[in-house]
Scaffold this motif. Sequence first.
Motif, PDB file in Angstrom:
ATOM      1  N   VAL A 150     -15.456  -9.200   2.301  1.00 57.70           N
ATOM      2  CA  VAL A 150     -14.567  -8.866   1.206  1.00 57.70           C
ATOM      3  C   VAL A 150     -13.707 -10.106   0.972  1.00 57.70           C
ATOM      4  O   VAL A 150     -13.973 -11.161   1.521  1.00 57.70           O
ATOM      5  N   SER A 151     -12.673  -9.990   0.160  1.00 55.52           N
ATOM      6  CA  SER A 151     -11.873 -11.170  -0.189  1.00 55.52           C
ATOM      7  C   SER A 151     -10.407 -10.962   0.139  1.00 55.52           C
ATOM      8  O   SER A 151      -9.967  -9.835   0.415  1.00 55.52           O
ATOM      9  N   ARG A 152      -9.639 -12.047   0.088  1.00 53.57           N
ATOM     10  CA  ARG A 152      -8.226 -11.984   0.466  1.00 53.57           C
ATOM     11  C   ARG A 152      -7.451 -10.983  -0.387  1.00 53.57           C
ATOM     12  O   ARG A 152      -6.562 -10.295   0.112  1.00 53.57           O
ATOM     13  N   TRP A 153      -7.790 -10.903  -1.700  1.00 51.05           N
ATOM     14  CA  TRP A 153      -7.039  -9.973  -2.551  1.00 51.05           C
ATOM     15  C   TRP A 153      -7.369  -8.527  -2.218  1.00 51.05           C
ATOM     16  O   TRP A 153      -6.633  -7.622  -2.587  1.00 51.05           O
ATOM     17  N   ASP A 154      -8.476  -8.293  -1.494  1.00 54.42           N
ATOM     18  CA  ASP A 154      -8.804  -6.938  -1.042  1.00 54.42           C
ATOM     19  C   ASP A 154      -7.966  -6.528   0.159  1.00 54.42           C
ATOM     20  O   ASP A 154      -7.738  -5.328   0.378  1.00 54.42           O
ATOM     21  N   THR A 155      -7.543  -7.493   0.962  1.00 53.73           N
ATOM     22  CA  THR A 155      -6.988  -7.159   2.276  1.00 53.73           C
ATOM     23  C   THR A 155      -5.526  -7.524   2.497  1.00 53.73           C
ATOM     24  O   THR A 155      -4.916  -7.035   3.441  1.00 53.73           O
ATOM     25  N   CYS A 156      -4.943  -8.378   1.676  1.00 51.55           N
ATOM     26  CA  CYS A 156      -3.567  -8.817   1.917  1.00 51.55           C
ATOM     27  C   CYS A 156      -2.603  -7.630   1.913  1.00 51.55           C
ATOM     28  O   CYS A 156      -1.832  -7.429   2.862  1.00 51.55           O
ATOM     29  N   ALA A 157      -2.636  -6.834   0.850  1.00 49.17           N
ATOM     30  CA  ALA A 157      -1.746  -5.680   0.765  1.00 49.17           C
ATOM     31  C   ALA A 157      -2.064  -4.658   1.847  1.00 49.17           C
ATOM     32  O   ALA A 157      -1.156  -4.086   2.472  1.00 49.17           O
ATOM     33  N   ALA A 158      -3.359  -4.422   2.076  1.00 52.55           N
ATOM     34  CA  ALA A 158      -3.767  -3.444   3.091  1.00 52.55           C
ATOM     35  C   ALA A 158      -3.270  -3.845   4.472  1.00 52.55           C
ATOM     36  O   ALA A 158      -2.783  -3.008   5.243  1.00 52.55           O
ATOM     37  N   GLU A 159      -3.387  -5.131   4.804  1.00 49.85           N
ATOM     38  CA  GLU A 159      -2.927  -5.607   6.107  1.00 49.85           C
ATOM     39  C   GLU A 159      -1.425  -5.414   6.266  1.00 49.85           C
ATOM     40  O   GLU A 159      -0.961  -4.926   7.312  1.00 49.85           O
ATOM     41  N   ALA A 160      -0.656  -5.772   5.252  1.00 51.45           N
ATOM     42  CA  ALA A 160       0.796  -5.629   5.328  1.00 51.45           C
ATOM     43  C   ALA A 160       1.202  -4.164   5.487  1.00 51.45           C
ATOM     44  O   ALA A 160       2.105  -3.837   6.270  1.00 51.45           O
ATOM     45  N   CYS A 161       0.543  -3.285   4.758  1.00 49.11           N
ATOM     46  CA  CYS A 161       0.865  -1.854   4.852  1.00 49.11           C
ATOM     47  C   CYS A 161       0.518  -1.296   6.226  1.00 49.11           C
ATOM     48  O   CYS A 161       1.313  -0.564   6.831  1.00 49.11           O
ATOM     49  N   LEU A 162      -0.660  -1.631   6.729  1.00 53.71           N
ATOM     50  CA  LEU A 162      -1.045  -1.158   8.053  1.00 53.71           C
ATOM     51  C   LEU A 162      -0.068  -1.638   9.114  1.00 53.71           C
ATOM     52  O   LEU A 162       0.335  -0.872  10.004  1.00 53.71           O
ATOM     53  N   ASN A 163       0.316  -2.911   9.043  1.00 53.62           N
ATOM     54  CA  ASN A 163       1.273  -3.453  10.009  1.00 53.62           C
ATOM     55  C   ASN A 163       2.593  -2.695   9.972  1.00 53.62           C
ATOM     56  O   ASN A 163       3.203  -2.421  11.008  1.00 53.62           O
ATOM     57  N   ALA A 164       3.042  -2.345   8.780  1.00 57.05           N
ATOM     58  CA  ALA A 164       4.313  -1.650   8.630  1.00 57.05           C
ATOM     59  C   ALA A 164       4.285  -0.268   9.272  1.00 57.05           C
ATOM     60  O   ALA A 164       5.320   0.235   9.732  1.00 57.05           O
ATOM     61  N   PHE A 165       3.108   0.334   9.306  1.00 62.50           N
ATOM     62  CA  PHE A 165       2.956   1.659   9.915  1.00 62.50           C
ATOM     63  C   PHE A 165       2.463   1.587  11.361  1.00 62.50           C
ATOM     64  O   PHE A 165       2.087   2.603  11.937  1.00 62.50           O
ATOM     65  N   GLY A 166       2.449   0.403  11.945  1.00 63.89           N
ATOM     66  CA  GLY A 166       2.080   0.260  13.353  1.00 63.89           C
ATOM     67  C   GLY A 166       0.619  -0.006  13.617  1.00 63.89           C
ATOM     68  O   GLY A 166       0.199  -0.043  14.773  1.00 63.89           O
ATOM     69  N   GLY A 167      -0.171  -0.208  12.568  1.00 64.57           N
ATOM     70  CA  GLY A 167      -1.584  -0.487  12.734  1.00 64.57           C
ATOM     71  C   GLY A 167      -1.889  -1.967  12.625  1.00 64.57           C
ATOM     72  O   GLY A 167      -0.990  -2.806  12.614  1.00 64.57           O
ATOM     73  N   GLN A 168      -3.176  -2.287  12.520  1.00 64.52           N
ATOM     74  CA  GLN A 168      -3.594  -3.684  12.457  1.00 64.52           C
ATOM     75  C   GLN A 168      -4.811  -3.846  11.562  1.00 64.52           C
ATOM     76  O   GLN A 168      -5.658  -2.948  11.461  1.00 64.52           O
ATOM     77  N   LEU A 169      -4.898  -5.000  10.925  1.00 67.43           N
ATOM     78  CA  LEU A 169      -6.104  -5.473  10.249  1.00 67.43           C
ATOM     79  C   LEU A 169      -6.379  -6.858  10.797  1.00 67.43           C
ATOM     80  O   LEU A 169      -5.624  -7.790  10.549  1.00 67.43           O
TER      81      LEU A 169
END
Length: 266
Positions: A150-169
């Motif tokens: 996939v590409s950076r624009w697919d994952t940047c927001a997802a990674e930040a959101c997961l981190n905020a909720f205690g998860g990881q990408l």
Amino acid sequence: SNSNESYCSKLTVFIDPIDGTREFSNGKGEQCSICIGFADEHGKAIAGVVYRPLSKPSPTWVAGAKSEGYASHNFEEEEEQSTTGAVLSTNGSISAFVESLTAELDVPRIKAGGAGNKMMLLLQQSISVANKEEVSKTHRGHLYIQDRGVSRWDTCAAEACLNAFGGQLLKLTDFLEDEKDGYYTYLASQTNLDFIPNTANLTKYNSNLQDLPSPAQKAQDVCQVKAYSNLCGLVCFGKEFNTQEGRKYLRDAIRKAAAINAPSLD
């Protein structure tokens, strides 16, 4: 203020206006999302929002910024989540590695389009697990583990959101081999900042070449690949797996699956 302007000037923003374009064109708009991710001057995803405008009965969203202590969501569909975790995958075909991993984990596969949408499904299940008084091996969170690009624009927001909720990408390659947290670099660049020679297979999705080599070959030089392609795979999990025991469980399963069918990394 000048300080705010100075801080904002150091941010890089990755926007995907329609994450899940195939689903959008095939009448599955509820799986599409708008992803807006923010990265700091080091290329680390620090804040993001993922918005599903066509969710039913109304739009749903997730937003987070870990450094600000902010994590919020709106899931209008508050139905009971499954007590069984699953591997979230594309609506299309999956690699032999993901097939082996799903079998090794002994969990079902849930087909879903869009990286942002899969992150939201993962997070909704993770929140459901966290709200249970007793969490057992039969009540687990979803996983999104991908060896195709996939590409950076697919994952940047997802990674930040997961981190905020205690998860990881995380990068699959680092998680598998080095037992360390490897993150994608979200910066404006003419070349791919996370390129590793002789690792990713050249495809029509990640290649800069006018004509792809036949048979397929691995990328040897950074000039052969697109600047914002994620070439190292993904391992995404919620807070419930973000423990020493949880990580070991995932890493052992991934290694066993990779020994049967190596990750495609294409």
